[in-house]
Motif scaffolding. Structure first.
Motif, mmCIF file in Angstrom:
data_model
loop_
_atom_site.group_PDB
_atom_site.id
_atom_site.type_symbol
_atom_site.label_atom_id
_atom_site.label_comp_id
_atom_site.label_asym_id
_atom_site.label_seq_id
_atom_site.Cartn_x
_atom_site.Cartn_y
_atom_site.Cartn_z
ATOM 1 N N LEU A 86 37.596 77.367 32.396
ATOM 2 C CA LEU A 86 36.644 77.923 33.352
ATOM 3 C C LEU A 86 37.320 78.051 34.713
ATOM 4 O O LEU A 86 37.811 77.064 35.257
ATOM 5 C CB LEU A 86 35.412 77.017 33.467
ATOM 6 C CG LEU A 86 34.310 77.477 34.425
ATOM 7 C CD1 LEU A 86 33.650 78.752 33.897
ATOM 8 C CD2 LEU A 86 33.280 76.369 34.619
ATOM 9 N N ALA A 87 37.371 79.265 35.238
ATOM 10 C CA ALA A 87 37.864 79.489 36.599
ATOM 11 C C ALA A 87 36.662 79.545 37.532
ATOM 12 O O ALA A 87 35.656 80.192 37.219
ATOM 13 C CB ALA A 87 38.664 80.781 36.670
ATOM 14 N N VAL A 88 36.781 78.871 38.661
ATOM 15 C CA VAL A 88 35.678 78.792 39.625
ATOM 16 C C VAL A 88 36.203 79.078 41.024
ATOM 17 O O VAL A 88 37.244 78.551 41.422
ATOM 18 C CB VAL A 88 35.020 77.392 39.619
ATOM 19 C CG1 VAL A 88 33.875 77.335 40.618
ATOM 20 C CG2 VAL A 88 34.550 77.010 38.231
ATOM 21 N N GLY A 89 35.478 79.897 41.749
ATOM 22 C CA GLY A 89 35.767 80.085 43.167
ATOM 23 C C GLY A 89 36.839 81.092 43.490
ATOM 24 O O GLY A 89 37.177 81.913 42.649
ATOM 25 N N PRO A 90 37.287 81.038 44.740
ATOM 26 C CA PRO A 90 37.375 79.853 45.612
ATOM 27 C C PRO A 90 36.022 79.382 46.152
ATOM 28 O O PRO A 90 35.138 80.171 46.418
ATOM 29 C CB PRO A 90 38.276 80.324 46.756
ATOM 30 C CG PRO A 90 38.121 81.810 46.781
ATOM 31 C CD PRO A 90 37.913 82.222 45.368
ATOM 32 N N GLU A 91 35.962 78.056 46.305
ATOM 33 C CA GLU A 91 34.780 77.390 46.835
ATOM 34 C C GLU A 91 35.216 76.307 47.814
ATOM 35 O O GLU A 91 36.291 75.734 47.683
ATOM 36 C CB GLU A 91 33.973 76.734 45.709
ATOM 37 C CG GLU A 91 33.224 77.689 44.814
ATOM 38 C CD GLU A 91 31.959 78.220 45.463
ATOM 39 O OE1 GLU A 91 31.678 77.864 46.630
ATOM 40 O OE2 GLU A 91 31.251 79.002 44.799
ATOM 41 N N PHE A 92 34.336 76.034 48.778
ATOM 42 C CA PHE A 92 34.577 74.908 49.673
ATOM 43 C C PHE A 92 34.294 73.608 48.922
ATOM 44 O O PHE A 92 33.299 73.493 48.193
ATOM 45 C CB PHE A 92 33.684 75.007 50.904
ATOM 46 C CG PHE A 92 34.058 76.117 51.836
ATOM 47 C CD1 PHE A 92 35.235 76.057 52.574
ATOM 48 C CD2 PHE A 92 33.247 77.235 51.965
ATOM 49 C CE1 PHE A 92 35.592 77.080 53.434
ATOM 50 C CE2 PHE A 92 33.594 78.265 52.819
ATOM 51 C CZ PHE A 92 34.761 78.192 53.557
ATOM 52 N N LEU A 93 35.172 72.642 49.100
ATOM 53 C CA LEU A 93 35.070 71.378 48.378
ATOM 54 C C LEU A 93 33.717 70.712 48.595
ATOM 55 O O LEU A 93 33.116 70.187 47.647
ATOM 56 C CB LEU A 93 36.195 70.436 48.814
ATOM 57 C CG LEU A 93 36.192 69.040 48.197
ATOM 58 C CD1 LEU A 93 36.328 69.128 46.681
ATOM 59 C CD2 LEU A 93 37.317 68.198 48.790
ATOM 60 N N ASP A 94 33.212 70.741 49.820
ATOM 61 C CA ASP A 94 31.942 70.068 50.116
ATOM 62 C C ASP A 94 30.789 70.640 49.306
ATOM 63 O O ASP A 94 29.815 69.927 49.026
ATOM 64 C CB ASP A 94 31.613 70.175 51.605
ATOM 65 C CG ASP A 94 32.559 69.371 52.479
ATOM 66 O OD1 ASP A 94 33.305 68.541 51.914
ATOM 67 O OD2 ASP A 94 32.576 69.577 53.701
ATOM 68 N N ASN A 95 30.903 71.909 48.916
ATOM 69 C CA ASN A 95 29.812 72.555 48.197
ATOM 70 C C ASN A 95 29.763 72.166 46.723
ATOM 71 O O ASN A 95 28.701 72.253 46.091
ATOM 72 C CB ASN A 95 29.930 74.077 48.304
ATOM 73 C CG ASN A 95 29.698 74.573 49.720
ATOM 74 O OD1 ASN A 95 29.158 73.854 50.550
ATOM 75 N ND2 ASN A 95 30.117 75.794 49.985
ATOM 76 N N ILE A 96 30.898 71.774 46.158
ATOM 77 C CA ILE A 96 30.941 71.552 44.706
ATOM 78 C C ILE A 96 31.473 70.184 44.311
ATOM 79 O O ILE A 96 31.647 69.916 43.128
ATOM 80 C CB ILE A 96 31.782 72.645 44.013
ATOM 81 C CG1 ILE A 96 33.242 72.567 44.476
ATOM 82 C CG2 ILE A 96 31.198 74.030 44.262
ATOM 83 C CD1 ILE A 96 34.161 73.434 43.645
#
Length: 247
Positions: free
Chosen positions: A227-237
């Motif tokens: 599963l590829a996710v993001g990019p996302e901010f660490l605080d959000n996930i």
């Protein structure tokens, strides 16, 4: 058929997760070299978007190990569209910038001008892209690296949207609306490889990310799912990824 070729150094003794991240970097650099920056974000021509989608419809990734940096340079010399990855040494290599791998392929169209290089500008790393592997089947380095490359490109394709404001047929990843992408691309496009115990756990995790509105891509090769996710901010996930193990 469109093909992506990746050559990874075997003499650096990188752990599997590190190699996955480097393969993602290599695929990202191949695509980004054909994109163009603007005040609104990164653009890709309609023709090259079609090429990217054709590759992702039946991804063909050739992965090989090469013995050292000189062999990477030899690999680069075999095609005029090659891109090499230079790790900044933040987590390995004693802080020394090191050539880790290279890639070429997918696009037969030539650059209109000098290729774009999404080089790190020194900004703090705030957003990451995540590669999460299922351990239902044994993980092999070649499979993990190919999946990381495919996953990264799948995420980019999903983020690219038709640019309705342009007079030309182009696709755009907006830095104005996709703040995490803007942070990620300007700070070295960091990636991290994690794992869960089973396919079922991976699908459950995808459902949770999708419920949050995250961009995800589930890819498979040789029976292994990632599963590829993001990019996302660490605080959000972090509530979803904090307990996952590195590979």
């Amino acid at each position: 058929m469109k093909k992506l070729k990746i050559a990874m150094r075997s003499d650096l003794n990188m752990r599997m997760g590190k190699m996955a991240a480097q393969s993602g970097h290599a695929a990202m650099k191949v695509l980004a070299s054909h994109m163009r920056p603007s005040k609104d974000g990164l653009r890709l021509s309609n023709a090259k978007m079609n090429t990217l989608n054709a590759f992702l419809a039946a991804p063909d990734v050739s992965f090989s190990f090469v013995e050292d940096e000189a062999a990477v340079q030899t690999f680069l010399g075999q095609a005029d569209d090659g891109q090499k990855v230079i790790d900044n040494g933040a987590t390995e290599f004693n802080g020394i910038k090191t050539v880790t791998c290279a890639a070429n392929g997918i696009f037969t169209e030539k650059w209109e001008d000098a290729p774009y290089d999404c080089a790190e500008d020194g900004s703090e790393r705030k957003a990451r892209q995540y590669f999460i592997f299922s351990r239902t089947r044994p993980l092999k380095k070649e499979t993990v690296c190919a999946l990381a490359a495919i996953g990264c490109l799948s995420q980019m394709a999903k983020m690219l949207e038709p640019d309705t404001q342009s007079d030309y047929k182009q696709y755009l990843i907006s830095s104005r609306t996709n703040i995490a992408f803007d942070s990620w691309i300007k700070s070295g496009y960091a990636k991290i490889a994690l794992c869960v115990v089973s396919d079922e756990a991976l699908l459950d995790l995808q459902a949770q990310f999708d419920a949050m509105g995250s961009t995800t891509s589930l890819v498979e090769r040789d029976g292994v799912k990632m599963l590829a996710v993001g990019p996302e901010f660490l605080d959000n996930i972090s509530h979803l990824t904090g307990g996952l193990k590195l590979i």
